[in-house]
Design a protein around this motif. Structure first.
Motif, PDB file in Angstrom:
ATOM      1  N   LEU A  29       1.917   7.783  -5.877  1.00 35.68           N
ATOM      2  CA  LEU A  29       0.852   8.753  -6.152  1.00 35.68           C
ATOM      3  C   LEU A  29       1.227  10.126  -5.598  1.00 35.68           C
ATOM      4  CD1 LEU A  29      -1.937   9.632  -7.094  1.00 35.68           C
ATOM      5  CD2 LEU A  29      -2.911   8.620  -5.024  1.00 35.68           C
ATOM      6  N   ARG A  30       1.771  10.148  -4.390  1.00 33.35           N
ATOM      7  CA  ARG A  30       2.199  11.422  -3.804  1.00 33.35           C
ATOM      8  C   ARG A  30       3.241  12.088  -4.700  1.00 33.35           C
ATOM      9  NH1 ARG A  30       6.042  11.906   1.402  1.00 33.35           N
ATOM     10  NH2 ARG A  30       7.477  11.390  -0.286  1.00 33.35           N
ATOM     11  N   SER A  31       4.156  11.289  -5.222  1.00 32.07           N
ATOM     12  CA  SER A  31       5.198  11.809  -6.096  1.00 32.07           C
ATOM     13  C   SER A  31       4.591  12.437  -7.354  1.00 32.07           C
ATOM     14  CB  SER A  31       6.147  10.680  -6.458  1.00 32.07           C
ATOM     15  OG  SER A  31       7.224  11.161  -7.202  1.00 32.07           O
ATOM     16  N   LEU A  32       3.568  11.779  -7.871  1.00 26.13           N
ATOM     17  CA  LEU A  32       2.884  12.270  -9.070  1.00 26.13           C
ATOM     18  C   LEU A  32       2.161  13.585  -8.791  1.00 26.13           C
ATOM     19  CD1 LEU A  32       2.182  11.124 -11.973  1.00 26.13           C
ATOM     20  CD2 LEU A  32       0.025  10.384 -10.968  1.00 26.13           C
ATOM     21  N   PHE A  89       0.822  -1.208   0.000  1.00 27.31           N
ATOM     22  CA  PHE A  89       0.000   0.000   0.000  1.00 27.31           C
ATOM     23  C   PHE A  89       0.859   1.263   0.000  1.00 27.31           C
ATOM     24  CE2 PHE A  89      -1.903   3.574   2.141  1.00 27.31           C
ATOM     25  CZ  PHE A  89      -3.040   3.758   1.372  1.00 27.31           C
ATOM     26  N   ILE A  90       1.849   1.316   0.883  1.00 34.34           N
ATOM     27  CA  ILE A  90       2.677   2.525   0.991  1.00 34.34           C
ATOM     28  C   ILE A  90       3.431   2.771  -0.324  1.00 34.34           C
ATOM     29  CG2 ILE A  90       4.666   3.571   2.188  1.00 34.34           C
ATOM     30  CD1 ILE A  90       2.116   3.739   3.814  1.00 34.34           C
ATOM     31  N   ARG A  91       3.803   1.693  -1.015  1.00 38.70           N
ATOM     32  CA  ARG A  91       4.483   1.857  -2.301  1.00 38.70           C
ATOM     33  C   ARG A  91       3.614   2.647  -3.281  1.00 38.70           C
ATOM     34  NH1 ARG A  91       4.832  -3.373  -4.138  1.00 38.70           N
ATOM     35  NH2 ARG A  91       6.392  -3.773  -2.535  1.00 38.70           N
ATOM     36  N   GLU A  92       2.315   2.292  -3.335  1.00 39.94           N
ATOM     37  CA  GLU A  92       1.401   3.011  -4.226  1.00 39.94           C
ATOM     38  C   GLU A  92       1.184   4.447  -3.743  1.00 39.94           C
ATOM     39  OE1 GLU A  92       0.566   1.661  -7.085  1.00 39.94           O
ATOM     40  OE2 GLU A  92       1.693  -0.090  -6.406  1.00 39.94           O
ATOM     41  N   SER A 144       2.623   2.844  -9.082  1.00 33.31           N
ATOM     42  CA  SER A 144       4.047   2.656  -8.803  1.00 33.31           C
ATOM     43  C   SER A 144       4.859   2.162  -9.982  1.00 33.31           C
ATOM     44  CB  SER A 144       4.221   1.692  -7.631  1.00 33.31           C
ATOM     45  OG  SER A 144       3.732   0.425  -7.968  1.00 33.31           O
ATOM     46  N   ASP A 145       4.224   1.951 -11.149  1.00 34.94           N
ATOM     47  CA  ASP A 145       5.015   1.457 -12.274  1.00 34.94           C
ATOM     48  C   ASP A 145       5.351   2.555 -13.272  1.00 34.94           C
ATOM     49  OD1 ASP A 145       2.394   1.631 -12.798  1.00 34.94           O
ATOM     50  OD2 ASP A 145       2.124  -0.404 -13.554  1.00 34.94           O
ATOM     51  N   GLY A 146       5.376   3.781 -12.804  1.00 41.00           N
ATOM     52  CA  GLY A 146       5.674   4.911 -13.674  1.00 41.00           C
ATOM     53  C   GLY A 146       7.131   4.967 -14.083  1.00 41.00           C
ATOM     54  N   ALA A 199       7.601  13.277 -16.604  1.00 41.91           N
ATOM     55  CA  ALA A 199       6.548  13.016 -15.619  1.00 41.91           C
ATOM     56  C   ALA A 199       5.154  13.237 -16.201  1.00 41.91           C
ATOM     57  CB  ALA A 199       6.741  13.882 -14.380  1.00 41.91           C
ATOM     58  N   LEU A 200       5.084  13.953 -17.331  1.00 50.02           N
ATOM     59  CA  LEU A 200       3.805  14.199 -17.989  1.00 50.02           C
ATOM     60  C   LEU A 200       3.180  12.895 -18.496  1.00 50.02           C
ATOM     61  CD1 LEU A 200       2.281  16.832 -18.493  1.00 50.02           C
ATOM     62  CD2 LEU A 200       3.380  17.010 -20.711  1.00 50.02           C
ATOM     63  N   HIS A 201       4.013  11.958 -18.934  1.00 49.50           N
ATOM     64  CA  HIS A 201       3.488  10.685 -19.432  1.00 49.50           C
ATOM     65  C   HIS A 201       2.704   9.970 -18.345  1.00 49.50           C
ATOM     66  CE1 HIS A 201       7.237  10.817 -22.196  1.00 49.50           C
ATOM     67  NE2 HIS A 201       6.265  11.565 -22.658  1.00 49.50           N
ATOM     68  N   GLU A 202       3.273   9.974 -17.136  1.00 54.55           N
ATOM     69  CA  GLU A 202       2.628   9.287 -16.022  1.00 54.55           C
ATOM     70  C   GLU A 202       1.342  10.029 -15.633  1.00 54.55           C
ATOM     71  OE1 GLU A 202       3.294   6.497 -15.178  1.00 54.55           O
ATOM     72  OE2 GLU A 202       2.359   6.241 -13.201  1.00 54.55           O
ATOM     73  N   LEU A 203       1.391  11.366 -15.650  1.00 53.91           N
ATOM     74  CA  LEU A 203       0.186  12.153 -15.370  1.00 53.91           C
ATOM     75  C   LEU A 203      -0.926  11.807 -16.347  1.00 53.91           C
ATOM     76  CD1 LEU A 203       1.410  15.801 -14.628  1.00 53.91           C
ATOM     77  CD2 LEU A 203       0.203  14.258 -13.087  1.00 53.91           C
ATOM     78  N   MET A 204      -0.566  11.673 -17.615  1.00 54.67           N
ATOM     79  CA  MET A 204      -1.551  11.362 -18.652  1.00 54.67           C
ATOM     80  C   MET A 204      -2.117   9.962 -18.439  1.00 54.67           C
ATOM     81  SD  MET A 204      -1.920  13.971 -20.534  1.00 54.67           S
ATOM     82  CE  MET A 204      -1.495  15.112 -19.234  1.00 54.67           C
ATOM     83  N   ARG A 205      -1.229   9.027 -18.136  1.00 53.68           N
ATOM     84  CA  ARG A 205      -1.667   7.649 -17.938  1.00 53.68           C
ATOM     85  C   ARG A 205      -2.696   7.579 -16.802  1.00 53.68           C
ATOM     86  NH1 ARG A 205      -0.884   3.033 -15.255  1.00 53.68           N
ATOM     87  NH2 ARG A 205       0.498   3.918 -13.668  1.00 53.68           N
ATOM     88  N   CYS A 206      -2.431   8.308 -15.716  1.00 47.36           N
ATOM     89  CA  CYS A 206      -3.311   8.246 -14.551  1.00 47.36           C
ATOM     90  C   CYS A 206      -4.578   9.069 -14.732  1.00 47.36           C
ATOM     91  CB  CYS A 206      -2.571   8.694 -13.303  1.00 47.36           C
ATOM     92  SG  CYS A 206      -1.225   7.587 -12.879  1.00 47.36           S
TER      93      CYS A 206
END
Lengths: 486, 486
Positions: free
Chosen positions: A354-357, A347-350, B112-114, B227-234
């Motif tokens: 997400l926080r990083s994003l 859970f913390i990994r996700e 977490s797979d970004g 980091a925009l790619h990951e933002l778009m994916r999410c």
């Protein structure tokens, strides 16, 4: 051409030292284009006389601006706006004509129609602020916080101040929480099971994004923390509010199919009920049956001046299904925006990703300052100081409530900083709050804490963390008088 | 019973003053339960001798702990752990048995797979750190930042330090940005059109949540900020990457049906191309045809040491369809986590509400510190100092690149802090970076900036904001040598 001394004014009540104010005034004159390259500043003697300050103050401000290359000094003839001074904007801003965006189409999601508890921004001016969750100037150890912040601004901490942690946190703060804070709640956690958040609100939001979504089912307490309703609404999950009793959330009421249970077992928000240990075991058992996750918001456990708080639900969790949320907002101050969450590593990994994003990490400087404040023992000293004051206030408010015949709907058995109150059925506490506002009394209407269309409108919350004990009786008298007149 | 002097050790390389270290050591002993109520501390003389520090240092530490009620003094007999000292945890932490949560089912979304650009945490130890976007110790005006931070910790600023702004920002910072920062980009904005964010990343994320969602279509530049790619994916939206040319994003390539266009017109990331004014008008026209929103990431406009930067796209926007994103991460430091966004009121209203839901607001203290640093003119002085250094480094790196026969793929015409480089087609720059790491050289492989399955693998970025000019030639020589050997 010289800049006339008449263009300089010290604003009444201006902030900072006189030197800083003068420096700022000149810098702004240059940045805004009012003062041009090569223009001569008034002599320090003249400006000092004009502003009514000492000459050395003006000279020091000039010297600082010289160092920053806003001014140059030409021998004895004085100070001039430097060739290297920043230039004012070159572009004339566009005058917007009619905007043509179709906002109904452009906005994919709306967030602005949420149900927030309005706090008057001028609550500090109120004579009787029964406000909840704000810092009390008289109790917060501002001097030591300042010392810790200054230490965290030192050269040794340059990296923790300026660096991009990407998805990590300050190791000092994590270590302190793991070794000292969590063991007091009976929780053992490794650093990779802890994430620093921007307050408890941020932690709760992270759980909602990771554990909920379209097709998921959440169960929340009714009543509950008002911001939780908005979090649930924005999560696209369906939500079941479950009425709490005097022991908090009844586990048997959690419906089949529930994926995530949000609960405040140690100190139900807002009723302040504490869940007995037997019920906690039942709650964990029910969660296991459902294979559901539990989010435990353990707010205010520090304010335990009447008895020991119960160990956290997380301390009984062998499955790894409890996500624990803690906060420094109540015990330090809400503007700090610092909290933490503890959960199993998957859970913390996700949550970390997400926080990083969303924003990378809470600023390094505030993490390091908190780490110092905690590890030097100032935090615990402050909690004890707050607890003493809250105990006195609690006794005073209970006496005043009884003397005035008001009805308590919930009071924290181990302490806390608020009373959950019930007015007679016909009283709308939103109206009550408005009337009391004119008498310089702030109370919090209770309807926002409830879910659904038929919310009870006769509950209210009285916070006692920002009102001094000697003010409490007169404030309660006013509340009682207005209720009687309803 | 007395606490043995032998249990005390000063950690080698410990942080803070000796007094603070001693204080911390004793506080931690009490908090962890090693020292018990009533136990006698070693005399200050004995402890001082044992630790090899002066007696007054120990006495001062004891006095501080006395004030915090960790210790009590009994006449001449010495210091004891106080009755009121905090007590260690009462609960034995549960030993977790097997965790039973089914994480595949429990996690509604995964983040977490970004694809993040790995920055070595020890990059400051590198001899040749061609790293991008980190603070340079030698250029950052740490002394004045510290003064501003201390001022913002003062009694007058208690409310801005501690208060819960709910969904608002520091009015001083907003005012400065509106009156001084934005006019330099040709932008006029009212306070209600400005929102402070936790860095540009946070601003971009907010736009993705508000403007995108299932069924929406985004267009991004290719290559673009990784980091925009990951933002778009999410965001659950569909995304079209559009190849940029030497003038940035070609408006005619934006497909029909696009809802949101992400662009970096003034300084394309990572190619550094500047979009000519005529193309900016074409881009706005194309957006109007599509009724699409534009998100303009205006990073690094401050680093304009070779020529004036173009006015922002937002300055030409009469429709209100451009959301402008600015940041202090590059010009101050990334650990500050401070940026801002400017947009029409209907958009900023939603962004404000969403920010409030996610974390309320960036901590008040960092907002106020930045407001002081800006309004006292330190910020502009710093920018000019940085620009001077960057200009010298830029010249040095261009000379070294030419001397070593390396190929530039893009260089900012007005300045900036990086070069976009192209290695021969057969070179995989991820491998190149690894090899160079062993030679204490850090470069950034370029593949993460590209979209899709067939990403070019032979591009790389050389940042020159954290490497001194005298180091640059030897670093470039090493890069060239390894490329030749590939």
């Amino acid at each position: 051409m010289g800049i006339s001394v008449d263009t300089f004014f010290l604003k009444p009540g201006g902030q900072g030292t006189l030197q800083a104010q003068i420096q700022q005034m000149i810098a702004e004159g240059i940045l805004s284009g009012r003062f041009h390259v090569g223009e001569k500043l008034p002599s320090s003697r003249k400006l000092a006389a004009h502003l009514g300050v000492s000459r050395i103050t003006v000279t020091l401000a000039y010297t600082e601006l010289l160092a920053n290359d806003y001014l140059t000094a030409k021998g004895r003839s004085g100070y001039y706006v430097s060739q290297n001074a920043p230039v004012p904007p070159k572009y004339t801003p566009v005058q917007r004509s009619e905007e043509t965006v179709n906002w109904d189409a452009a906005l994919a999601r709306r967030f602005s129609d949420g149900d927030f508890l309005a706090k008057p921004p001028d609550w500090r001016e109120y004579s009787y602020p029964f406000i909840y969750g704000q810092a009390d100037r008289t109790l917060f150890d501002h001097a030591n916080w300042r010392l810790c912040a200054v230490r965290a601004l030192g050269h040794k901490d340059f990296d923790s101040l300026t660096g991009d942690y990407v998805d990590q946190d300050d190791p000092l703060l994590i270590e302190f929480i793991a070794r000292h804070t969590l063991p007091r709640r009976g929780i053992a956690a490794r650093p990779e099971e802890i994430l620093i958040t921007l307050g408890a609100q941020n932690a709760l939001w992270l759980t909602s994004r990771i554990l909920l979504g379209h097709g998921r089912k959440a169960a929340i307490e009714d009543p509950s923390y008002y911001a939780l309703h908005e979090l649930m609404r924005c999560s696209d999950a369906s939500m079941t509010p479950l009425r709490v009793d005097k022991d908090g959330l009844p586990p048997e009421s959690i419906p089949d199919g529930t994926d995530v249970i949000y609960t405040t077992p140690s100190h139900q928000c807002p009723t302040t009920a504490t869940m007995p240990v037997a019920r906690r075991h039942d709650l964990l058992k029910r969660a296991r049956e459902l294979d559901a996750m539990i989010v435990e918001d353990d707010y205010e456990f520090e304010m335990a001046f009447l008895g020991a708080p119960s160990p956290a639900l997380k301390s009984l969790d062998k499955d790894g299904r409890v996500v624990y949320v803690g906060s420094f907002s109540k015990s330090l101050f809400p503007g700090l925006r610092l909290g933490y969450m503890v959960g199993s590593e998957p859970f913390i990994r996700e949550a970390r990703a997400l926080r990083s994003l969303v924003f990378r990490h809470p600023p390094g400087h505030i993490q390091r300052t908190a780490a110092y404040f905690l590890s030097l023992g100032h935090y615990d000293a402050q909690i004890r100081r707050m607890s003493k004051a809250l105990m006195q206030r609690r006794k005073t408010i209970e006496d005043a409530i009884e003397a005035n015949g008001l009805t308590v709907a919930g009071r924290g058995v181990f302490g806390g900083s608020s009373m959950w109150m019930k007015a007679p059925d016909h009283v709308d506490t939103a109206e009550l709050a408005k009337t009391l506002q004119n008498q310089s009394v702030h109370i919090e209407p209770g309807a926002a804490f409830f879910s659904g269309p038929d919310r009870p409108r006769n509950y209210y919350r009285l916070g006692y963390s920002s009102i001094s004990a000697d003010r409490i009786p007169a404030g309660i008298e006013r509340v009682a008088a207005v209720i009687r007149a309803c």
